[in-house]
Design an enzyme around this catalytic site. Structure first.
Site, PDB file in Angstrom:
ATOM      1  N   LYS A 116      62.710  82.138 -44.957  1.00 52.14           N
ATOM      2  CA  LYS A 116      62.147  80.930 -44.308  1.00 52.14           C
ATOM      3  C   LYS A 116      60.886  80.527 -44.892  1.00 52.14           C
ATOM      4  O   LYS A 116      59.847  81.394 -45.122  1.00 52.14           O
ATOM      5  CB  LYS A 116      61.904  81.430 -42.732  1.00 52.14           C
ATOM      6  CG  LYS A 116      61.195  80.366 -41.715  1.00 52.14           C
ATOM      7  CD  LYS A 116      61.194  80.737 -40.517  1.00 52.14           C
ATOM      8  CE  LYS A 116      60.444  79.816 -39.641  1.00 52.14           C
ATOM      9  NZ  LYS A 116      59.266  79.494 -39.800  1.00 52.14           N
ATOM     10  N   ARG A 155      51.646  74.945 -39.713  1.00 47.69           N
ATOM     11  CA  ARG A 155      50.491  75.860 -39.231  1.00 47.69           C
ATOM     12  C   ARG A 155      49.761  76.775 -40.328  1.00 47.69           C
ATOM     13  O   ARG A 155      48.898  77.493 -40.163  1.00 47.69           O
ATOM     14  CB  ARG A 155      51.204  76.894 -38.149  1.00 47.69           C
ATOM     15  CG  ARG A 155      51.654  76.217 -36.821  1.00 47.69           C
ATOM     16  CD  ARG A 155      52.291  77.050 -36.174  1.00 47.69           C
ATOM     17  NE  ARG A 155      51.202  78.203 -35.517  1.00 47.69           N
ATOM     18  CZ  ARG A 155      50.217  78.177 -34.771  1.00 47.69           C
ATOM     19  NH1 ARG A 155      49.888  77.008 -34.156  1.00 47.69           N
ATOM     20  NH2 ARG A 155      49.728  79.339 -34.453  1.00 47.69           N
ATOM     21  N   HIS A 201      56.472  75.991 -41.593  1.00 46.70           N
ATOM     22  CA  HIS A 201      55.792  76.959 -40.501  1.00 46.70           C
ATOM     23  C   HIS A 201      55.238  76.103 -39.402  1.00 46.70           C
ATOM     24  O   HIS A 201      53.983  76.455 -38.861  1.00 46.70           O
ATOM     25  CB  HIS A 201      54.888  77.724 -41.163  1.00 46.70           C
ATOM     26  CG  HIS A 201      54.818  79.252 -40.599  1.00 46.70           C
ATOM     27  ND1 HIS A 201      55.378  80.200 -40.664  1.00 46.70           N
ATOM     28  CD2 HIS A 201      53.930  79.798 -39.540  1.00 46.70           C
ATOM     29  CE1 HIS A 201      54.996  81.225 -39.829  1.00 46.70           C
ATOM     30  NE2 HIS A 201      54.209  80.690 -39.015  1.00 46.70           N
TER      31      HIS A 201
END
Length: 340
Positions: free
Chosen positions: A212, A239, A236
């Site tokens: 990921k 972030r 993400h």
């Protein structure tokens, strides 16, 4: 489900951490990390939504698609929809701490199962974060995917063993967590991985491995070359790095390189069934939903999570019927038009 009441309770319980805005677009919470916002100016969070808005759906009503089949099979499990809960942790410092970490994970996994789909759990500085997610997955027959931060190799492999013992359908690493402020503040070293290191991690398990945090075609090819069964196109949630593009902006080029060689999941800014359909048309096999799932859990527990997922599924069905899309396994990019 009274959605207004659910949102009101979530707003109260996450006060100071999430405002549960009418439009969850990152503007009100920019820079609030820890918290639910995006890093720095918040532009990467906002970019996820803007990238989706930059695509429009072509409405078609003269066709033979009278029913919309939203089912698919991922990692050997039949799912009711191509919408999964994204891995999220740090309830105490990101969401206000009104729920224990293990209770939150249980709500996500139970809610996704009730909706006929699958949830993912995360990792963090406190061992209870990962452990709670793995326990919830084990309780629900392995129907879930635990994600591990890009820690030292031995630490990752130890957590992979926990996933295996829990009977998880797959396991993953959110390599995009390499620059997480929250992990650094808690004294937990994380960082990028070399191709050789990634290959070693993937080879350490017989479970399907998911990488990921892939945002470029070359890294998608590296992940697949290392043996990954799937990737998640994700920044993400905006972030970790300010000024990144949105997931929907980079997804087509990534899909053009690896479609058919690995499962492609996309994460970032999904707020409706129409957003899901756009990501499928751009090359994803399924979409992940993050922040709205926290609102569902805090607002109404597992029932809130399931209600939001079923709402998105209903929206997806409507969008499919109005674009001539018969099933989610074959979605044409022709249903999209770039906004001018």
């Amino acid at each position: 489900m009274d959605m207004a009441a659910m949102r009101k309770k979530a707003r109260e319980d996450m006060k100071g951490y999430c405002r549960v805005c009418p439009a969850c677009d990152g503007r009100a919470c920019a820079g609030e990390v820890p918290g639910m916002g995006g890093s720095g100016t918040g532009s990467a969070f906002m970019a996820n939504l803007e990238a989706l808005k930059n695509w429009r759906l072509n409405m078609r009503t003269i066709h033979g698609a009278r029913e919309a089949d939203t089912s698919l099979t991922l990692f050997g499990r039949k799912l009711s929809m191509p919408i999964l809960a994204a891995p999220m942790t740090g309830v105490s410092y990101n969401m206000g701490g009104k729920l224990p970490e293990d209770v939150y994970s249980e709500m996500i996994i139970a809610g996704t199962e009730a909706a006929g789909t699958m949830g993912m759990t995360g990792d963090g500085a406190d061992a209870a974060m990962y452990d709670g997610g793995v326990a919830a997955i084990a309780k629900h027959g392995g129907l879930g995917v635990p994600f591990i931060k890009p820690r030292a190799q031995s630490e990752i492999i130890a957590r992979i063993r926990q996933a295996e013992q829990a009977g998880a359908v797959a396991v993953g690493m959110d390599i995009d967590g390499a620059g997480l402020i929250t992990m650094a503040l808690k004294g937990q070293p994380v960082g990028p991985k070399t191709f050789v290191e990634l290959k070693e991690i993937v080879a350490a398990t017989s479970l399907p491995f998911i990488v990921k945090g892939v945002m470029t075609p070359d890294e998608a090819q590296l992940a697949v070359g290392a043996g990954a069964a799937a990737i998640v196109v994700s920044n993400h949630g905006g972030r970790v790095l300010d000024s990144t593009p949105g997931a929907a902006e980079v997804l087509p080029a990534i899909a053009d390189k690896i479609k058919g060689r690995a499962v492609i999941l996309a994460d970032g800014g999904v707020r409706s069934g129409s957003d899901v359909l756009k990501l499928l048309a751009l090359g994803a096999d399924a979409a992940l939903v993050g922040r709205p799932m926290a609102v569902g859990a805090f607002g109404a527990g597992a029932e809130g999570v399931a209600a939001l997922l079923n709402k998105m599924r209903s929206e997806l069905v409507s969008a499919m019927l109005l674009t001539g899309t018969a099933n989610v396994r074959e979605v044409s990019r022709d249903i999209l038009t770039a906004a001018r």
